[in-house]
Design an enzyme around this catalytic site. Structure first.
Site, PDB file in Angstrom:
ATOM      1  N   CYS A  98      54.438  -3.484  47.898  1.00  0.00           N
ATOM      2  CA  CYS A  98      54.459  -2.091  48.357  1.00  0.00           C
ATOM      3  C   CYS A  98      53.071  -1.656  48.800  1.00  0.00           C
ATOM      4  CB  CYS A  98      54.967  -1.191  47.233  1.00  0.00           C
ATOM      5  SG  CYS A  98      54.957   0.539  47.685  1.00  0.00           S
ATOM      6  N   CYS A 154      52.058   1.857  47.846  1.00  0.00           N
ATOM      7  CA  CYS A 154      51.711   2.086  46.426  1.00  0.00           C
ATOM      8  C   CYS A 154      50.314   1.558  46.138  1.00  0.00           C
ATOM      9  CB  CYS A 154      52.641   1.331  45.482  1.00  0.00           C
ATOM     10  SG  CYS A 154      54.339   1.352  45.945  1.00  0.00           S
ATOM     11  N   ASP A 155      50.007   0.378  46.662  1.00  0.00           N
ATOM     12  CA  ASP A 155      48.819  -0.342  46.204  1.00  0.00           C
ATOM     13  C   ASP A 155      47.715  -0.475  47.253  1.00  0.00           C
ATOM     14  OD1 ASP A 155      50.094  -0.756  43.770  1.00  0.00           O
ATOM     15  OD2 ASP A 155      51.163  -2.487  44.548  1.00  0.00           O
TER      16      ASP A 155
END
Ligand code: NDP
Length: 312
Positions: free
Chosen positions: A134, A137-138
């Site tokens: 992701c 997200c990261d």
């Protein structure tokens, strides 16, 4: 054992929309949030294509609003994860990861889909310390660093483009000599100076002391022309598609070759009466938040009709 009229598994747009409609029709919906509360949209930043938000909306904010809206109509939200289902007879029995069991007259499966991995042991070894599925997200952890994204579809192109706004260099590792993504996405990737596409390339493994420091790659052009080399990177992102979260139900429900639950015509009905499937777990084709929400709505209407017809 507790006996419910309807139980909803999953808390993405399909699950919450089903809960909103069920709640408004006088059925108290019970939702089990599942592995990823709020679903896949909690892993994105801006959602630009959900109708009603002219300026776009943050994925987490959208899911928070949907949860609050479901709660306004009486939804009870629980956190356990369904591990087993017995759909042999109604009421159906579900078993959860804490060992608890619940029976329900009707069931809406809205468990979504999860990101796929290549299956390399190194993905496990470095998960959370350089391996991610992701980018939104990261990606933040890779500012001004070098990353690689695996995949040649729309997701991979979108993730590579997103990461190029943070990282200094993005490699897109594509196993075929072409991208499968839509033309518009391809154009964006090829016009982006920070993205370099490595065609006909596969990943053999990852290396690094305390985190990912590089990937072992192989470039193949036919059988004769094979070149193995190491590519220094700090982050390795998977974007090679998703698996539908239908495992506990495959014994009872018809699924396609990948595991997507088959539904009947334009309805969310499955081959088991009173059991409905909504959202990405039953949608290999569209996989959009709005189509998931729409199928959640249909499933709740079906549940109401089913309960009325069976005097439940
Ligand atoms: P896709 O199935 O479209 O693409 C998966 C990609 O991963 C393909 O390039 C595939 O390669 C590659 N791949 C699969 N397995 C491996 C492997 N083991 N090793 C290396 N590469 C592998 O998935 P997406 O998630 O990209 O998209 C899913 C759907 O969602 C599509 O319909 C897409 O159009 C849609 N979508 C739309 C978006 C938008 O419109 N904004 C954004 C994101 C997704 P190969 O081509 O060789 O099979």
């Amino acid at each position: 054992m507790e006996l419910l009229k309807t139980l909803i598994l999953g808390s993405g747009p399909a699950g919450y929309t089903a809960a909103i409609y069920a709640g408004r029709s006088g059925i108290t919906p019970v939702i089990y949030e599942g592995i990823q509360p709020g679903g896949q949209l909690t892993q994105t930043t801006d959602v630009d294509n959900f109708p009603g938000y002219p300026e776009g909306v943050d994925g987490n904010a959208l899911m928070d609003d949907l949860r609050k809206q479901a709660e306004r109509f009486g939804a009870q939200i629980r956190t356990q994860i369904c591990t087993k289902a017995d759909l042999s007879q109604r009421p159906y029995t579900l078993t959860f990861d804490d060992g608890s069991q619940v029976q329900t007259q009707t069931l809406i499966i809205a468990t979504g889909a999860s990101a796929k991995y290549l299956g390399l042991p190194d993905e496990e070894k470095y998960r959370g310390i350089g391996v991610s599925a992701c980018a939104t997200c990261d990606g933040f952890f890779y500012r001004k660093k070098t990353v690689a994204v695996v995949g040649g579809g729309d997701t991979a192109c979108e993730e590579a483009t997103y990461l190029s706004g943070l990282a200094q260099k993005v490699y897109l590792i594509v196993r075929k000599p072409f991208l499968r993504a839509s033309q518009a996405m391809q154009d964006r990737v090829f016009a982006n100076e920070k993205i370099e596409v490595l065609f006909e390339t596969n990943t053999l493994g990852l290396y690094g002391e305390d985190g990912v420091e590089g990937a072992h790659l192989v470039h193949r052009k036919g059988e004769a022309d094979e070149r193995r080399y190491d590519l220094p990177i700090d982050g390795f992102f998977l974007a090679i598609g998703h698996n539908p979260n239908s495992e506990p139900f495959r014994e009872w429900l018809e699924v396609d070759e990948i595991g997507y639950i088959k539904t009947q015509g334009q309805t969310p009905r499955t081959n088991v009466s009173g059991v409905f499937a909504a959202g990405d777990v039953a949608d290999p084709l569209y996989r959009q938040a709005i189509t998931a929400a729409a199928s959640g709505c249909k499933a709740a209407i079906e549940v109401k009709n089913f309960l009325d017809e069976h005097d439940l």
